[in-house]
Design a protein around this motif. Structure first.
Motif, PDB file in Angstrom:
ATOM      1  N   SER A 126       0.845  -1.203   0.000  1.00  0.00           N
ATOM      2  CA  SER A 126       0.000   0.000   0.000  1.00  0.00           C
ATOM      3  C   SER A 126       0.878   1.250   0.000  1.00  0.00           C
ATOM      4  CB  SER A 126      -0.917   0.007   1.222  1.00  0.00           C
ATOM      5  OG  SER A 126      -1.765  -1.113   1.231  1.00  0.00           O
ATOM      6  N   MET A 127       1.918   1.251   0.829  1.00  0.00           N
ATOM      7  CA  MET A 127       2.837   2.392   0.876  1.00  0.00           C
ATOM      8  C   MET A 127       3.509   2.589  -0.479  1.00  0.00           C
ATOM      9  SD  MET A 127       6.123   3.085   3.350  1.00  0.00           S
ATOM     10  CE  MET A 127       7.083   1.776   2.574  1.00  0.00           C
ATOM     11  N   GLN A 128       3.940   1.488  -1.105  1.00  0.00           N
ATOM     12  CA  GLN A 128       4.600   1.593  -2.410  1.00  0.00           C
ATOM     13  C   GLN A 128       3.625   2.072  -3.487  1.00  0.00           C
ATOM     14  OE1 GLN A 128       6.088  -2.359  -2.790  1.00  0.00           O
ATOM     15  NE2 GLN A 128       7.948  -1.964  -1.625  1.00  0.00           N
ATOM     16  N   PHE A 129       2.378   1.615  -3.396  1.00  0.00           N
ATOM     17  CA  PHE A 129       1.365   2.045  -4.359  1.00  0.00           C
ATOM     18  C   PHE A 129       1.171   3.552  -4.263  1.00  0.00           C
ATOM     19  CE2 PHE A 129      -2.809   2.960  -5.960  1.00  0.00           C
ATOM     20  CZ  PHE A 129      -3.050   2.034  -6.953  1.00  0.00           C
ATOM     21  N   CYS A 130       1.010   4.073  -3.043  1.00  0.00           N
ATOM     22  CA  CYS A 130       0.814   5.513  -2.861  1.00  0.00           C
ATOM     23  C   CYS A 130       2.031   6.290  -3.344  1.00  0.00           C
ATOM     24  CB  CYS A 130       0.525   5.827  -1.397  1.00  0.00           C
ATOM     25  SG  CYS A 130      -1.041   5.161  -0.763  1.00  0.00           S
ATOM     26  N   ARG A 131       3.221   5.835  -2.966  1.00  0.00           N
ATOM     27  CA  ARG A 131       4.433   6.537  -3.381  1.00  0.00           C
ATOM     28  C   ARG A 131       4.614   6.491  -4.883  1.00  0.00           C
ATOM     29  NH1 ARG A 131       8.974   4.875   1.242  1.00  0.00           N
ATOM     30  NH2 ARG A 131       8.068   6.158   2.915  1.00  0.00           N
ATOM     31  N   GLY A 132       4.212   5.389  -5.508  1.00  0.00           N
ATOM     32  CA  GLY A 132       4.315   5.290  -6.957  1.00  0.00           C
ATOM     33  C   GLY A 132       3.485   6.333  -7.679  1.00  0.00           C
ATOM     34  N   GLN A 133       2.454   6.845  -7.006  1.00  0.00           N
ATOM     35  CA  GLN A 133       1.617   7.903  -7.599  1.00  0.00           C
ATOM     36  C   GLN A 133       2.118   9.298  -7.244  1.00  0.00           C
ATOM     37  OE1 GLN A 133      -2.866   6.620  -7.792  1.00  0.00           O
ATOM     38  NE2 GLN A 133      -2.109   6.070  -5.764  1.00  0.00           N
ATOM     39  N   GLY A 134       3.224   9.366  -6.482  1.00  0.00           N
ATOM     40  CA  GLY A 134       3.701  10.660  -6.007  1.00  0.00           C
ATOM     41  C   GLY A 134       2.960  11.107  -4.770  1.00  0.00           C
ATOM     42  N   ALA A 135       2.235  10.192  -4.107  1.00  0.00           N
ATOM     43  CA  ALA A 135       1.439  10.505  -2.918  1.00  0.00           C
ATOM     44  C   ALA A 135       2.040   9.781  -1.712  1.00  0.00           C
ATOM     45  CB  ALA A 135      -0.018  10.089  -3.144  1.00  0.00           C
ATOM     46  N   ARG A 136       1.280   9.635  -0.654  1.00  0.00           N
ATOM     47  CA  ARG A 136       1.705   8.891   0.526  1.00  0.00           C
ATOM     48  C   ARG A 136       0.477   8.313   1.214  1.00  0.00           C
ATOM     49  NH1 ARG A 136       3.251  14.655   2.917  1.00  0.00           N
ATOM     50  NH2 ARG A 136       1.685  14.956   4.546  1.00  0.00           N
ATOM     51  N   PRO A 236       0.420  16.804  -9.427  1.00  0.00           N
ATOM     52  CA  PRO A 236       0.214  15.759 -10.440  1.00  0.00           C
ATOM     53  C   PRO A 236       0.265  14.373  -9.816  1.00  0.00           C
ATOM     54  CG  PRO A 236       2.442  16.638 -10.574  1.00  0.00           C
ATOM     55  CD  PRO A 236       1.712  17.499  -9.582  1.00  0.00           C
ATOM     56  N   VAL A 237      -0.627  13.506 -10.276  1.00  0.00           N
ATOM     57  CA  VAL A 237      -0.661  12.118  -9.807  1.00  0.00           C
ATOM     58  C   VAL A 237      -0.109  11.235 -10.914  1.00  0.00           C
ATOM     59  CG1 VAL A 237      -2.137  10.214  -9.068  1.00  0.00           C
ATOM     60  CG2 VAL A 237      -2.645  12.554  -8.327  1.00  0.00           C
ATOM     61  N   LYS A 238       0.916  10.460 -10.604  1.00  0.00           N
ATOM     62  CA  LYS A 238       1.508   9.570 -11.588  1.00  0.00           C
ATOM     63  C   LYS A 238       0.586   8.370 -11.806  1.00  0.00           C
ATOM     64  CE  LYS A 238       6.190  10.780 -10.112  1.00  0.00           C
ATOM     65  NZ  LYS A 238       7.438  10.268  -9.496  1.00  0.00           N
ATOM     66  N   THR A 239       0.451   7.946 -13.049  1.00  0.00           N
ATOM     67  CA  THR A 239      -0.381   6.795 -13.378  1.00  0.00           C
ATOM     68  C   THR A 239       0.441   5.528 -13.234  1.00  0.00           C
ATOM     69  OG1 THR A 239      -1.615   8.142 -14.949  1.00  0.00           O
ATOM     70  CG2 THR A 239      -1.848   5.748 -15.119  1.00  0.00           C
ATOM     71  N   ILE A 240      -0.096   4.541 -12.513  1.00  0.00           N
ATOM     72  CA  ILE A 240       0.629   3.298 -12.299  1.00  0.00           C
ATOM     73  C   ILE A 240      -0.284   2.119 -12.572  1.00  0.00           C
ATOM     74  CG2 ILE A 240       2.156   4.319 -10.578  1.00  0.00           C
ATOM     75  CD1 ILE A 240       0.494   2.975  -8.425  1.00  0.00           C
ATOM     76  N   THR A 241       0.323   0.988 -12.823  1.00  0.00           N
ATOM     77  CA  THR A 241      -0.436  -0.238 -12.929  1.00  0.00           C
ATOM     78  C   THR A 241      -0.201  -1.063 -11.675  1.00  0.00           C
ATOM     79  OG1 THR A 241       1.392  -1.354 -14.048  1.00  0.00           O
ATOM     80  CG2 THR A 241      -0.269  -0.301 -15.449  1.00  0.00           C
ATOM     81  N   THR A 242      -1.022  -2.050 -11.467  1.00  0.00           N
ATOM     82  CA  THR A 242      -0.906  -2.851 -10.244  1.00  0.00           C
ATOM     83  C   THR A 242      -0.815  -4.320 -10.611  1.00  0.00           C
ATOM     84  OG1 THR A 242      -3.307  -2.885 -10.105  1.00  0.00           O
ATOM     85  CG2 THR A 242      -2.161  -1.207  -8.836  1.00  0.00           C
ATOM     86  N   PRO A 243       0.375  -4.803 -10.961  1.00  0.00           N
ATOM     87  CA  PRO A 243       0.513  -6.227 -11.259  1.00  0.00           C
ATOM     88  C   PRO A 243       0.223  -7.058 -10.025  1.00  0.00           C
ATOM     89  CG  PRO A 243       2.663  -5.204 -11.001  1.00  0.00           C
ATOM     90  CD  PRO A 243       1.663  -4.098 -10.998  1.00  0.00           C
ATOM     91  N   LEU A 376       5.732  -4.524  -4.941  1.00  0.00           N
ATOM     92  CA  LEU A 376       5.264  -4.037  -6.233  1.00  0.00           C
ATOM     93  C   LEU A 376       6.248  -3.039  -6.814  1.00  0.00           C
ATOM     94  CD1 LEU A 376       1.515  -3.370  -5.421  1.00  0.00           C
ATOM     95  CD2 LEU A 376       2.433  -5.225  -6.779  1.00  0.00           C
ATOM     96  N   GLY A 377       6.467  -3.134  -8.098  1.00  0.00           N
ATOM     97  CA  GLY A 377       7.276  -2.141  -8.792  1.00  0.00           C
ATOM     98  C   GLY A 377       6.515  -1.655 -10.002  1.00  0.00           C
ATOM     99  N   PRO A 378       5.435  -0.899  -9.805  1.00  0.00           N
ATOM    100  CA  PRO A 378       4.513  -0.613 -10.899  1.00  0.00           C
ATOM    101  C   PRO A 378       5.097   0.325 -11.951  1.00  0.00           C
ATOM    102  CG  PRO A 378       3.898   0.607  -8.933  1.00  0.00           C
ATOM    103  CD  PRO A 378       5.014  -0.288  -8.544  1.00  0.00           C
ATOM    104  N   PRO A 379       5.054  -0.060 -13.207  1.00  0.00           N
ATOM    105  CA  PRO A 379       5.523   0.827 -14.268  1.00  0.00           C
ATOM    106  C   PRO A 379       4.502   1.903 -14.578  1.00  0.00           C
ATOM    107  CG  PRO A 379       4.655  -1.189 -15.221  1.00  0.00           C
ATOM    108  CD  PRO A 379       4.607  -1.367 -13.728  1.00  0.00           C
ATOM    109  N   ILE A 380       4.957   2.990 -15.152  1.00  0.00           N
ATOM    110  CA  ILE A 380       4.061   4.067 -15.548  1.00  0.00           C
ATOM    111  C   ILE A 380       3.351   3.664 -16.836  1.00  0.00           C
ATOM    112  CG2 ILE A 380       3.984   6.464 -16.328  1.00  0.00           C
ATOM    113  CD1 ILE A 380       6.358   7.019 -14.500  1.00  0.00           C
ATOM    114  N   THR A 381       2.053   3.900 -16.875  1.00  0.00           N
ATOM    115  CA  THR A 381       1.272   3.561 -18.054  1.00  0.00           C
ATOM    116  C   THR A 381       0.424   4.753 -18.461  1.00  0.00           C
ATOM    117  OG1 THR A 381      -0.597   2.747 -16.785  1.00  0.00           O
ATOM    118  CG2 THR A 381       1.109   1.152 -17.309  1.00  0.00           C
ATOM    119  N   THR A 382      -0.102   4.713 -19.661  1.00  0.00           N
ATOM    120  CA  THR A 382      -1.037   5.738 -20.120  1.00  0.00           C
ATOM    121  C   THR A 382      -2.285   5.056 -20.650  1.00  0.00           C
ATOM    122  OG1 THR A 382      -0.026   5.742 -22.320  1.00  0.00           O
ATOM    123  CG2 THR A 382       0.820   7.341 -20.740  1.00  0.00           C
ATOM    124  N   THR A 383      -3.413   5.725 -20.476  1.00  0.00           N
ATOM    125  CA  THR A 383      -4.678   5.193 -20.955  1.00  0.00           C
ATOM    126  C   THR A 383      -5.245   6.132 -22.009  1.00  0.00           C
ATOM    127  OG1 THR A 383      -5.128   4.241 -18.788  1.00  0.00           O
ATOM    128  CG2 THR A 383      -7.006   4.483 -20.285  1.00  0.00           C
TER     129      THR A 383
END
Length: 535
Positions: A126-136, A236-243, A376-383
């Motif tokens: 959960s912490m990594q997911f939030c940080r991956g978006q530039g959040a906490r 800005p919120v970074k877009t991430i995927t969640t494998p 998790l090491g989510p890559p940046i994606t675009t939709t």
């Protein structure tokens, strides 16, 4: 607060109805020559539009002494402005310009919040997911933030969310801190001081069944829970995927439903069995889904095994040892629990179902603990933005009809969501058949919102549900025991994304995602018949 539009008036209307209170608004009667005028504060501009219950007529002695308030009444249509002496005591509402949040994030004070219920992750993930978006991960520095999170407890619980992580941990020390390293000064623990497990990291969660929203530490940081991220306004919120995370269990443990299970054939009493599980970093098993129930009985067949359910603390209140939460899932054997002899306070599997048994009895037992996981090491994606030839950018077509839809994760009240749809040439979605319901269910399944608004409302008359686009209300898909108008303030329709897609009534000021709908086919008009001439 000054109400400058029908939309803002509806916001105050909903606020008064949800809180059952009256509220001052920024309007006062000022003398104008031999008469008076209602002016808006602070700029003393003429009130336009006005939303009086009845147009007031003041006496000269009331000039400069009369103000306006929104007065609560149970009926939806009865809340409107009324003149009140300015020295009366009423609640009040303030208004100020606010920053912006990305779609799927809820604005509160100077921050944005993301309620993640679609992905259940460990605390670390959960912490990594939030940080991956530039959040906490979410923090709380006082009653204001805590009350904001508490206000979502009912909606989260109804959506099937029992607990969620917050950003507090002791990092295997004696001191709890927020995930960003800041000290925890505001205290809201279920027990103060909080416990620290020896040689284990403790993480903190909140139960949605707890209306006080108290913080609960646990050494089971690998448990999969919902979680909340936060970020500042206009960031800005970074877009991430969640494998799907890779999960691994120790030797002689079996992975199932995101946890590891061990079937122990040594016979022990219930307390000794539990201690054996805890010595291995777990606890007696919590069996709370049909999938887990099937997994266990396929392994043990008709043998007798302890699980973590018990009513040792309070008779007939069966709780799980690992969480302390009361069970809602039940697999009792016929005529059980029977508490034979008044001493059967621990639960075993017997003949593929649950039986209450004396805790001192020797039984085999099932342990449960979190798996080891690869972070998790989510890559940046675009939709890509949807596009319809008939409706334009942002719209997508239902292939079986002549309607376009927008599925939005922007968190808005029902009224604001409808205004957003109307600005784009549509309205909140109405549903008239099973085929449309299935299309919406399928398309919205991957959205991040806890719930989504539809166009149904009974604001005009309690129980008289209509669609906001004025199409016939000729199909229903209510959840069991819905609509229930809980607390007499649920007048707008929506549904929980991850829970069955059946309709519920909500308070209209809840902030949810929403679905817009727009017709692109030819408009047919019926030519009026000439009025017959009567001789």
């Amino acid at each position: 607060m000054v109400t400058e539009s029908a939309a803002e008036e509806q916001i105050i209307h909903d606020f008064a109805k949800n809180t059952h209170k009256n509220y001052w608004i920024g309007i006062k009667a000022y003398q104008q020559g031999g008469s008076y005028a209602w002016l808006q504060l602070p700029n003393n501009t003429v009130v336009n539009p006005a939303f009086w219950a009845r147009t007031p007529h003041l006496q000269r002695s009331q000039y400069n002494r009369t103000c306006a308030a929104v007065m609560y009444a149970r009926s939806s249509s009865d809340i409107a402005w009324q003149p009140v002496r300015c020295n009366a005591r009423q609640n009040f509402v303030c208004k100020k310009a606010e920053g912006s949040c990305q779609p799927g994030w809820v604005a509160h004070q100077n921050r944005c919040y993301q309620f993640n219920t679609r992905y259940l992750l460990s605390w670390q993930q959960s912490m990594q997911f939030c940080r991956g978006q530039g959040a906490r991960m979410v923090e709380s520095y006082g009653n204001t933030a805590t009350n904001f999170l508490k206000s979502y407890a009912d909606e989260l619980r109804s959506a099937g969310v029992g607990t969620y992580w917050i950003g507090a941990t002791d990092n295997n020390t004696n001191t709890y801190k927020w995930s960003i390293g800041a000290a925890i000064k505001y205290q809201h623990w279920v027990h103060n001081p909080p416990t620290n497990t020896l040689n284990r990291q403790d993480c903190v969660y909140v139960s949605t069944n707890d209306r006080n929203g108290l913080w609960r530490p646990t050494p089971n940081c690998g448990t999969k829970r919902a979680f909340i991220c936060t970020i500042g306004f206009n960031r800005p919120v970074k877009t991430i995927t969640t494998p799907r995370p890779t999960l691994k269990c120790d030797a002689r443990w079996t992975l199932n439903s995101g946890n590891c299970y061990q079937f122990n054939d040594a016979r022990r009493n219930w307390d000794s069995a539990r201690q054996s599980c805890k010595n291995q970093g777990g606890d007696l098993a919590t069996i709370n889904t049909n999938r887990l129930h099937s997994f266990v009985i396929n392994r043990i067949r008709t043998q007798e095994y302890w699980i973590g359910l018990n009513d040792k603390a309070r008779n007939r209140k069966f709780i799980w040892a690992a969480t302390g939460l009361q069970t809602r899932f039940r697999k009792w054997c016929p005529r059980e629990p029977n508490e034979r002899g008044g001493q059967e306070n621990c639960i075993e599997y017997k003949n593929r179902c649950w039986n209450d048994q004396g805790c001192s009895t020797g039984r085999k037992f099932v342990c449960q603990k979190p798996p080891k996981s690869i972070p998790l090491g989510p890559p940046i994606t675009t939709t890509p933005m949807p596009f319809s030839l008939h409706c334009g950018v942002g719209w997508e077509e239902d292939p079986s009809s002549k309607y376009c839809y927008q599925f939005r994760d922007d968190q808005m009240s029902w009224n604001d969501a409808r205004l957003a749809c109307k600005r784009m040439g549509g309205d909140l979605a109405s549903i008239h058949d099973r085929e449309t319901q299935v299309y919406i269910n399928t398309r919205s399944a991957t959205m991040n919102s806890v719930a989504l608004w539809l166009g149904g409302t009974d604001r005009s008359k309690e129980g008289g549900w209509t669609w906001s686009d004025r199409t016939p209300f000729n199909y229903v898909n209510w959840a069991p025991r819905q609509p229930d108008d809980a607390r007499h303030n649920e007048d707008c329709m929506g549904y929980y994304v991850q829970r069955g897609h059946t309709w519920n009534d909500f308070p209209c000021n809840y902030r949810n995602g929403f679905i817009c709908k727009k017709y692109w086919g030819p408009r047919t008009t019926i030519k009026p018949r000439p009025t017959p001439r009567v001789p």
